[in-house]
Design an enzyme around this catalytic site. Sequence first.
Site, mmCIF file in Angstrom:
data_model
loop_
_atom_site.group_PDB
_atom_site.id
_atom_site.type_symbol
_atom_site.label_atom_id
_atom_site.label_comp_id
_atom_site.label_asym_id
_atom_site.label_seq_id
_atom_site.Cartn_x
_atom_site.Cartn_y
_atom_site.Cartn_z
ATOM 1 N N CYS A 187 0.833 -1.208 0.000
ATOM 2 C CA CYS A 187 0.000 0.000 0.000
ATOM 3 C C CYS A 187 0.864 1.254 0.000
ATOM 4 O O CYS A 187 0.568 2.240 -0.688
ATOM 5 C CB CYS A 187 -0.923 0.020 1.215
ATOM 6 S SG CYS A 187 -2.070 -1.365 1.282
ATOM 7 N N SER A 188 1.934 1.230 0.764
ATOM 8 C CA SER A 188 2.853 2.353 0.806
ATOM 9 C C SER A 188 3.499 2.580 -0.548
ATOM 10 O O SER A 188 3.555 3.713 -1.054
ATOM 11 C CB SER A 188 3.928 2.103 1.875
ATOM 12 O OG SER A 188 4.894 3.126 1.875
#
Length: 214
Positions: free
Chosen positions: A93-94
């Site tokens: 996600c990062s």
Amino acid sequence: MKFSTFLLTCALNLPFVCNSFATSIDHSNLTETNNLVKAGNKAVTLLGNQVSEGDKAPDFKVVNESFAPVQLSDFANKPVLISVVPSLDTGVCSLQTKRFNEEVAELPQNVVMLTISNDLPFAQKRFCKKENIDKVKVLSDAVWRDFGAKYGLLIKDMGLLTRAIFIIDEHGNIAYKELVANISQHPNYDNALSTLKALNSEEAPLTSQGTSSE
């Protein structure tokens, strides 16, 4: 990132979200969809209404870092890419958020990029400051779950959004949709970005002719 690590991170963060908003969210009437997304080797159930390419994009209400409401209609007449992630505190996600933040510089100025997750705005703000996310608008669906419900993205019994990409064209229609088959994997960045660039080049002549047709 190992999926077990992903689940552990989600489990650690989820109680803070649930404790804050459980009383205001009712999932009992949401449509359930199976066999579209997996978590590891197990299929998960998605809650909400599935949308398709060509559909009118449902308006939705989320919040920014100050808990101020933000709606899709705020970006009317602009192409919008929506990057959906389960939790900014996880590796994929990062990286997904950083990738789109970097890509903004290569796109026309009228393009809007949103990242939406069910992380609390406080956590999103910390993440953006730490990772220098300053071009993508990072928004939270944690308050009303309105976005997740209208786009069929809520993962049942987890309180998270499944990983997905949507592109909304200038007319407010869904021009691109990707539900990532496994929530621990990356989306297809190249397909999404090429669709967005092609869409913008197609819309440009229409915009330039707009005044002559009136």
